[in-house]
Design a protein around this motif. Structure first.
Motif, PDB file in Angstrom:
ATOM      1  N   LEU A  45       0.960  -1.289   0.054  1.00 22.86           N
ATOM      2  CA  LEU A  45       0.135   0.188  -0.008  1.00 22.86           C
ATOM      3  C   LEU A  45       0.867   1.165  -0.099  1.00 22.86           C
ATOM      4  O   LEU A  45       0.377   2.392  -0.634  1.00 22.86           O
ATOM      5  CB  LEU A  45      -0.908  -0.089   1.206  1.00 22.86           C
ATOM      6  CG  LEU A  45      -2.202  -1.016   1.048  1.00 22.86           C
ATOM      7  CD1 LEU A  45      -2.972  -0.852   2.447  1.00 22.86           C
ATOM      8  CD2 LEU A  45      -3.068  -0.366   0.014  1.00 22.86           C
ATOM      9  N   ALA A  46       1.847   1.249   0.724  1.00 22.14           N
ATOM     10  CA  ALA A  46       2.920   2.356   0.918  1.00 22.14           C
ATOM     11  C   ALA A  46       3.301   2.749  -0.432  1.00 22.14           C
ATOM     12  O   ALA A  46       3.453   3.890  -1.069  1.00 22.14           O
ATOM     13  CB  ALA A  46       3.994   2.123   1.871  1.00 22.14           C
ATOM     14  N   ALA A  48       2.320   1.912  -3.247  1.00 18.81           N
ATOM     15  CA  ALA A  48       1.199   2.148  -4.391  1.00 18.81           C
ATOM     16  C   ALA A  48       0.962   3.486  -4.214  1.00 18.81           C
ATOM     17  O   ALA A  48       0.630   4.288  -5.320  1.00 18.81           O
ATOM     18  CB  ALA A  48       0.384   1.210  -4.233  1.00 18.81           C
ATOM     19  N   TRP A  49       0.894   3.976  -3.030  1.00 15.66           N
ATOM     20  CA  TRP A  49       0.632   5.475  -2.703  1.00 15.66           C
ATOM     21  C   TRP A  49       1.705   6.185  -3.134  1.00 15.66           C
ATOM     22  O   TRP A  49       1.579   7.314  -3.871  1.00 15.66           O
ATOM     23  CB  TRP A  49       0.457   5.611  -1.055  1.00 15.66           C
ATOM     24  CG  TRP A  49       0.306   6.997  -0.800  1.00 15.66           C
ATOM     25  CD1 TRP A  49      -0.965   7.548  -0.859  1.00 15.66           C
ATOM     26  CD2 TRP A  49       1.088   7.858  -0.243  1.00 15.66           C
ATOM     27  NE1 TRP A  49      -0.848   9.030  -0.263  1.00 15.66           N
ATOM     28  CE2 TRP A  49       0.445   9.154  -0.139  1.00 15.66           C
ATOM     29  CE3 TRP A  49       2.578   7.742  -0.056  1.00 15.66           C
ATOM     30  CZ2 TRP A  49       1.028  10.306   0.640  1.00 15.66           C
ATOM     31  CZ3 TRP A  49       3.191   8.908   0.599  1.00 15.66           C
ATOM     32  CH2 TRP A  49       2.513  10.142   0.836  1.00 15.66           C
ATOM     33  N   LEU A  50       2.871   5.848  -2.892  1.00 14.68           N
ATOM     34  CA  LEU A  50       4.170   6.654  -3.528  1.00 14.68           C
ATOM     35  C   LEU A  50       3.965   6.564  -4.928  1.00 14.68           C
ATOM     36  O   LEU A  50       4.097   7.840  -5.439  1.00 14.68           O
ATOM     37  CB  LEU A  50       5.501   5.860  -3.139  1.00 14.68           C
ATOM     38  CG  LEU A  50       6.715   6.633  -2.905  1.00 14.68           C
ATOM     39  CD1 LEU A  50       6.446   7.514  -1.540  1.00 14.68           C
ATOM     40  CD2 LEU A  50       7.829   5.780  -2.814  1.00 14.68           C
ATOM     41  N   TRP A  52       1.464   6.450  -6.873  1.00 15.19           N
ATOM     42  CA  TRP A  52       0.334   7.343  -7.358  1.00 15.19           C
ATOM     43  C   TRP A  52       0.684   8.820  -7.257  1.00 15.19           C
ATOM     44  O   TRP A  52       0.328   9.799  -7.821  1.00 15.19           O
ATOM     45  CB  TRP A  52      -0.959   6.971  -6.403  1.00 15.19           C
ATOM     46  CG  TRP A  52      -2.123   7.735  -6.765  1.00 15.19           C
ATOM     47  CD1 TRP A  52      -2.933   7.619  -8.076  1.00 15.19           C
ATOM     48  CD2 TRP A  52      -2.758   8.950  -6.055  1.00 15.19           C
ATOM     49  NE1 TRP A  52      -4.280   8.511  -7.884  1.00 15.19           N
ATOM     50  CE2 TRP A  52      -4.005   8.965  -6.688  1.00 15.19           C
ATOM     51  CE3 TRP A  52      -2.424   9.560  -4.744  1.00 15.19           C
ATOM     52  CZ2 TRP A  52      -4.568  10.203  -6.270  1.00 15.19           C
ATOM     53  CZ3 TRP A  52      -3.003  10.358  -4.392  1.00 15.19           C
ATOM     54  CH2 TRP A  52      -4.182  10.967  -5.331  1.00 15.19           C
ATOM     55  N   ARG A  53       1.311   9.213  -5.966  1.00 15.94           N
ATOM     56  CA  ARG A  53       1.978  10.497  -5.802  1.00 15.94           C
ATOM     57  C   ARG A  53       2.693  11.037  -6.956  1.00 15.94           C
ATOM     58  O   ARG A  53       2.659  12.073  -7.253  1.00 15.94           O
ATOM     59  CB  ARG A  53       2.379  10.559  -4.412  1.00 15.94           C
ATOM     60  CG  ARG A  53       1.511  10.579  -3.264  1.00 15.94           C
ATOM     61  CD  ARG A  53       0.792  12.086  -3.351  1.00 15.94           C
ATOM     62  NE  ARG A  53       1.690  13.412  -3.478  1.00 15.94           N
ATOM     63  CZ  ARG A  53       1.950  13.871  -2.272  1.00 15.94           C
ATOM     64  NH1 ARG A  53       1.586  13.527  -1.061  1.00 15.94           N
ATOM     65  NH2 ARG A  53       2.546  14.804  -2.378  1.00 15.94           N
ATOM     66  N   ARG A  56       1.085  10.924 -10.372  1.00 17.00           N
ATOM     67  CA  ARG A  56      -0.087  12.022 -10.459  1.00 17.00           C
ATOM     68  C   ARG A  56       0.230  13.168 -10.955  1.00 17.00           C
ATOM     69  O   ARG A  56      -0.569  14.205 -11.713  1.00 17.00           O
ATOM     70  CB  ARG A  56      -0.732  11.971  -9.147  1.00 17.00           C
ATOM     71  CG  ARG A  56      -1.968  12.687  -9.202  1.00 17.00           C
ATOM     72  CD  ARG A  56      -2.628  13.070  -7.741  1.00 17.00           C
ATOM     73  NE  ARG A  56      -1.584  13.577  -6.944  1.00 17.00           N
ATOM     74  CZ  ARG A  56      -2.090  14.527  -5.594  1.00 17.00           C
ATOM     75  NH1 ARG A  56      -3.241  14.415  -5.338  1.00 17.00           N
ATOM     76  NH2 ARG A  56      -1.110  15.161  -5.122  1.00 17.00           N
ATOM     77  N   VAL A  68      -3.619   5.397 -11.286  1.00 18.81           N
ATOM     78  CA  VAL A  68      -4.305   4.273 -10.840  1.00 18.81           C
ATOM     79  C   VAL A  68      -3.961   3.295 -11.125  1.00 18.81           C
ATOM     80  O   VAL A  68      -3.588   2.199 -10.281  1.00 18.81           O
ATOM     81  CB  VAL A  68      -5.838   4.563 -10.803  1.00 18.81           C
ATOM     82  CG1 VAL A  68      -6.514   3.531 -10.226  1.00 18.81           C
ATOM     83  CG2 VAL A  68      -6.446   6.023 -10.093  1.00 18.81           C
ATOM     84  N   SER A  71      -0.301   2.400  -9.488  1.00 18.16           N
ATOM     85  CA  SER A  71      -0.181   2.021  -8.296  1.00 18.16           C
ATOM     86  C   SER A  71      -0.780   0.726  -8.116  1.00 18.16           C
ATOM     87  O   SER A  71      -0.259   0.267  -7.101  1.00 18.16           O
ATOM     88  CB  SER A  71      -1.009   3.058  -7.445  1.00 18.16           C
ATOM     89  OG  SER A  71      -2.280   3.218  -7.971  1.00 18.16           O
ATOM     90  N   PHE A  75       1.232  -2.155  -6.340  1.00 18.06           N
ATOM     91  CA  PHE A  75       0.777  -2.904  -5.073  1.00 18.06           C
ATOM     92  C   PHE A  75       0.690  -4.422  -5.351  1.00 18.06           C
ATOM     93  O   PHE A  75       1.149  -5.159  -4.539  1.00 18.06           O
ATOM     94  CB  PHE A  75      -0.741  -2.621  -4.771  1.00 18.06           C
ATOM     95  CG  PHE A  75      -1.351  -3.451  -3.678  1.00 18.06           C
ATOM     96  CD1 PHE A  75      -1.004  -3.183  -2.467  1.00 18.06           C
ATOM     97  CD2 PHE A  75      -2.242  -4.309  -3.876  1.00 18.06           C
ATOM     98  CE1 PHE A  75      -1.398  -3.823  -1.416  1.00 18.06           C
ATOM     99  CE2 PHE A  75      -2.778  -4.961  -2.972  1.00 18.06           C
ATOM    100  CZ  PHE A  75      -2.403  -4.872  -1.573  1.00 18.06           C
ATOM    101  N   SER A  79       3.568  -6.127  -3.000  1.00 18.66           N
ATOM    102  CA  SER A  79       3.163  -6.808  -1.880  1.00 18.66           C
ATOM    103  C   SER A  79       3.577  -8.409  -1.734  1.00 18.66           C
ATOM    104  O   SER A  79       4.002  -9.010  -0.760  1.00 18.66           O
ATOM    105  CB  SER A  79       1.675  -6.835  -1.748  1.00 18.66           C
ATOM    106  OG  SER A  79       1.139  -7.370  -0.616  1.00 18.66           O
TER     107      SER A  79
END
Ligand code: ZN
Length: 119
Positions: A45-46, A48-50, A52-53, A56, A68, A71, A75, A79
């Protein structure tokens, strides 16, 4: 690594059957400890968020869909990779045991008292 016989369990086996599997060497039922699965999910998740940031901010023809998608891919890749490295196996209890849900004795007792008083 099998906790029972000490032999290495193939990582691919751990990932694909992380909910439960048998050791290829000693046939002991194994499962991935909850802690390592949580860690793998959190790391995925971390990342994926990175991703995405980062993606984006780059303006691009695909606009919203690409970050999207990336990310999601991150993930899906990170994972299981993390799980491969951190997974610690433990021996699973042979038969599936149904544990009584009413483990909270105090709560159950109070409910019982209430019912008794009403009656
Ligand atoms: Zn084993």
């Amino acid at each position: 690594m099998c906790p029972h016989c000490g032999n290495t369990v193939p990582a691919m086996r751990v990932i694909s059957l992380s909910d439960g599997m048998e050791c290829p060497h000693c046939q002991t039922r194994l499962e991935v400890a909850n802690g390592s699965r949580m860690a793998a999910t959190a790391a995925g998740l971390a990342v994926a968020w990175l991703v995405w940031r980062v993606t984006r901010d780059s303006t691009n023809i695909l606009g919203f869909a690409l970050p999207v998608l990336l990310s999601f891919l991150a993930f899906g890749i990170v994972s299981p990779l993390v799980l491969m490295f951190v997974a610690s196996l433990r021996t699973a209890p042979p038969p599936p045991v149904f544990e009584p849900v009413a483990a909270h004795g105090g709560h159950a007792a109070s409910v019982h008292d209430h019912a008794g008083g009403h009656h």
